[in-house]
Scaffold this motif. Structure first.
Motif, PDB file in Angstrom:
ATOM      1  N   LEU A 140      -9.047 -63.478  15.660  1.00  0.00           N
ATOM      2  CA  LEU A 140      -9.404 -64.225  14.453  1.00  0.00           C
ATOM      3  C   LEU A 140      -8.683 -63.659  13.235  1.00  0.00           C
ATOM      4  N   PHE A 141      -8.631 -62.334  13.115  1.00  0.00           N
ATOM      5  CA  PHE A 141      -7.933 -61.728  11.985  1.00  0.00           C
ATOM      6  C   PHE A 141      -6.434 -62.030  12.037  1.00  0.00           C
ATOM      7  N   PHE A 142      -5.860 -62.089  13.235  1.00  0.00           N
ATOM      8  CA  PHE A 142      -4.449 -62.454  13.366  1.00  0.00           C
ATOM      9  C   PHE A 142      -4.233 -63.913  12.957  1.00  0.00           C
ATOM     10  N   LEU A 143      -5.181 -64.780  13.286  1.00  0.00           N
ATOM     11  CA  LEU A 143      -5.095 -66.177  12.857  1.00  0.00           C
ATOM     12  C   LEU A 143      -5.135 -66.266  11.332  1.00  0.00           C
ATOM     13  N   ALA A 199     -10.277 -61.298   4.663  1.00  0.00           N
ATOM     14  CA  ALA A 199      -9.595 -61.702   3.432  1.00  0.00           C
ATOM     15  C   ALA A 199      -8.340 -60.872   3.208  1.00  0.00           C
ATOM     16  N   ALA A 200      -8.403 -59.560   3.526  1.00  0.00           N
ATOM     17  CA  ALA A 200      -7.222 -58.703   3.373  1.00  0.00           C
ATOM     18  C   ALA A 200      -6.115 -59.125   4.334  1.00  0.00           C
ATOM     19  N   LEU A 266     -10.060 -52.007  11.181  1.00  0.00           N
ATOM     20  CA  LEU A 266      -8.805 -52.720  10.984  1.00  0.00           C
ATOM     21  C   LEU A 266      -8.272 -52.612   9.559  1.00  0.00           C
ATOM     22  N   ALA A 267      -9.010 -51.950   8.665  1.00  0.00           N
ATOM     23  CA  ALA A 267      -8.519 -51.786   7.302  1.00  0.00           C
ATOM     24  C   ALA A 267      -7.435 -50.711   7.224  1.00  0.00           C
ATOM     25  N   LEU A 268      -7.499 -49.710   8.085  1.00  0.00           N
ATOM     26  CA  LEU A 268      -6.473 -48.652   8.060  1.00  0.00           C
ATOM     27  C   LEU A 268      -5.087 -49.201   8.390  1.00  0.00           C
ATOM     28  N   PRO A 269      -4.907 -50.046   9.424  1.00  0.00           N
ATOM     29  CA  PRO A 269      -3.572 -50.621   9.648  1.00  0.00           C
ATOM     30  C   PRO A 269      -3.046 -51.409   8.454  1.00  0.00           C
ATOM     31  N   LEU A 270      -3.907 -52.135   7.764  1.00  0.00           N
ATOM     32  CA  LEU A 270      -3.449 -52.879   6.591  1.00  0.00           C
ATOM     33  C   LEU A 270      -3.020 -51.926   5.476  1.00  0.00           C
ATOM     34  N   ALA A 271      -3.772 -50.832   5.283  1.00  0.00           N
ATOM     35  CA  ALA A 271      -3.390 -49.850   4.268  1.00  0.00           C
ATOM     36  C   ALA A 271      -2.053 -49.203   4.610  1.00  0.00           C
TER      37      ALA A 271
END
Length: 549
Positions: A140-143, A199-200, A266-271
């Motif tokens: 879902l986050f990848f979508l 959202a991120a 999953l916030a660490l990969p985005l950071a």
């Protein structure tokens, strides 16, 4: 440039494996499979997609042993395959900036993909735990990331996402009181942290499209990149502080815990992705340092155990962001050679054997970390001293001396345990002879301590042969540099030799006919190493199949 994609198979296998080193130390880096899949699809095309499919085949299945196992992450597996396929096909994303209406497919994804279903769990007589789980929240986050890349408007995407999150929070709060949901079923989009992560991901896709596809300036990044980076890191590692608030709340602790805006893995990969894009190497090192500090603090304050894989995940996504920045700018940033990473791996494996360390003891872990840091820093210090003396090593000579160091460490780690290693390899040979080939009469190929140790010894020997092959391939450069160093150390310093220069110049390598056989020998050693790795992997898979059935 790597021309063969087959190195991806062991890489995915190692990243998929979850290792329990000690009570307070583990290794779990399955998230790093996503940037590795991006590399596979972009560089190797559809062959890379095949490597992702085969190499990550154990990722969706939950197989756990005493020392570790493979986590049940089917969502990550599908994300890795989809990302590699999109990059291999060079499929352009449609432009949704003109309008996007959330249809049935998007709404169904919000309902179904966050579901976490425990299909089956069984503990076998051998002690192997087998779990079958359907959990597709990463998909879902990848979508959402793809919708952001397609420049979809934010309200039609984030509005339904917020409603779905609110419904998930309500279900979690009502479960056990008003509702009685099955214990095997959970809706994982059930906290404000999950909404913020989605959202991120959506905004990260929009920024990526704006910067990479439209080739705009860096001003298209968040207005305050450091503040955004800090918020993402808090979203990842700020849960212990929120947990303290839950403890102080008393009876209302459950309500406050369900409203936690932090604690998303999953916030660490985005950071790391943002840090690698915006700040390049400095950003990657900064995120890794913060991640290491959070993991160490978790152990010291008894929050949780430390996960070494967190550093691997931060580096992998940071390197992906760095690579995207290079592609946008049309540059190519040289990275440290793989010899340094290989030396770190060799040190981590051989030093406990040499020094007799127990990795479950905190003091021994500290000694191992200090010894490993010394081994990695010492070559830099020696190279600086040589440069101050006017001596310059070629790149081949530097890599050759690193291979010598790794080979010596591996040999020193093997010699004290040679008798046990030979017995363990004998157990693997007996399994191959009796169990697989069916020759002679034997007891089959049941797992045992000696057999598991033999698999480890095969991988250890493969590392040793890798170092030997690297040394043989660069032996002329190593010998030339050694001779020049001996000349420099003599009282009669010869003024004309290549290393005695006032400026930066590399050694002159003149391979002779007598050394022409070394590359062929290095290739033969490499084939033997590949054979050992293949035997170890096949034996491991057969043991897993035997335990499962």
């Amino acid at each position: 440039m790597m021309t063969s994609p087959y190195w991806l198979l062991p890489a995915f296998l190692l990243l998929s494996f979850q290792l329990r080193v000690a009570d307070t130390l583990s290794f779990h880096a399955a998230l790093a499979c996503v940037p590795l899949a991006a590399l596979a699809g972009d560089r190797h095309g559809w062959r890379g997609v095949g490597m992702v499919v085969v190499g990550g085949l154990l990722l969706p299945f939950g197989l756990f042993m005493l020392a570790g196992g493979f986590p049940a992450e089917p969502g990550l597996y599908l994300v890795a395959i989809a990302l590699a396929a999109l990059l291999a096909a060079r499929w352009p994303m449609p432009d949704l900036s003109g309008g996007f209406r959330p249809g049935f497919g998007f709404l169904a994804a919000l309902v179904l993909l966050p579901l976490h279903v425990m299909v089956a769990r069984e503990r076998l007589d051998s002690g192997l735990d087998v779990m079958v789980i359907v959990s597709l929240l990463p998909l879902l986050f990848f979508l959402l990331f793809l919708l952001g890349w397609a420049q979809a408007p934010a309200p039609p995407v984030l509005g339904p996402l917020g409603l779905a999150t609110a419904a998930g929070i309500a279900l979690a709060m009502l479960d056990g009181t008003v509702l009685d949901l099955p214990g095997r079923l959970h809706y994982r989009l059930d906290s404000p942290a999950d909404f913020l992560t989605g959202a991120a991901c959506f905004l990260a896709g929009r920024y990526g499209h704006t910067l990479l596809e439209e080739r705009t300036s860096g001003t298209a990044l968040p207005r305050w990149p450091l503040a955004t980076l800090a918020l993402l890191l808090v979203l990842w590692g700020g849960y212990p502080a929120w947990h303290a608030l839950v403890t102080l709340a008393g009876e209302r602790g459950d309500l406050i815990q369900s409203l936690a805006p932090v604690g998303s893995n999953l916030a660490l990969p985005l950071a790391a992705l943002l840090a690698g894009w915006r700040y390049r190497r400095r950003g990657i090192l900064g995120v890794m340092a913060i991640a290491a500090a959070v993991e160490v603090a978790g152990v010291l304050l008894a929050w949780s155990s430390a996960n070494l894989g967190t550093l691997v995940v931060a580096f992998a996504f940071g390197a992906l962001g760095h690579g995207l920045r290079d592609r946008r700018d049309g540059t190519r940033t040289p990275w440290p050679s793989g010899s340094w990473f290989g030396l770190a791996l060799v040190g981590a494996v051989s030093l406990p054997l040499i020094l007799g360390l127990e990795v479950d003891e905190p003091r021994d872990l500290l000694v191992l970390a200090l010894a490993l840091a010394t081994i990695l820093v010492l070559p830099f210090a020696l190279r600086a001293l040589l440069r101050r003396a006017g001596l310059w090593l070629s790149d081949a000579a530097r890599r050759g001396w690193l291979a010598v160091t790794g080979l010596v460490l591996l040999v020193l780690g093997l010699l004290p345990h040679l008798k046990e290693a030979l017995a363990a390899v004998g157990a693997v040979a007996a399994m191959v002879w009796f169990g697989m080939l069916g020759l002679g009469e034997g007891s089959g190929w049941r797992s045992g301590e000696a057999l598991m140790m033999g698999i480890g010894v095969l991988f250890y020997l493969a590392m040793l042969l890798t170092a030997l092959a690297a040394l043989l391939a660069r032996l002329p450069a190593v010998l030339d540099s050694g001779r020049e160093l001996i000349r420099w150390l003599r009282p009669r310093r010869q003024p004309g030799h290549p290393m005695a220069t006032d400026g930066i110049r590399e050694t002159v390598e003149t391979p002779t006919d007598a050394m022409a056989w070394l590359p062929r020998l290095a290739r033969w050693v490499g084939w033997v190493r590949n054979g050992l790795v293949l035997i170890a992997v096949v034996v491991t898979l057969l043991l897993l199949m035997d335990e499962f059935w």
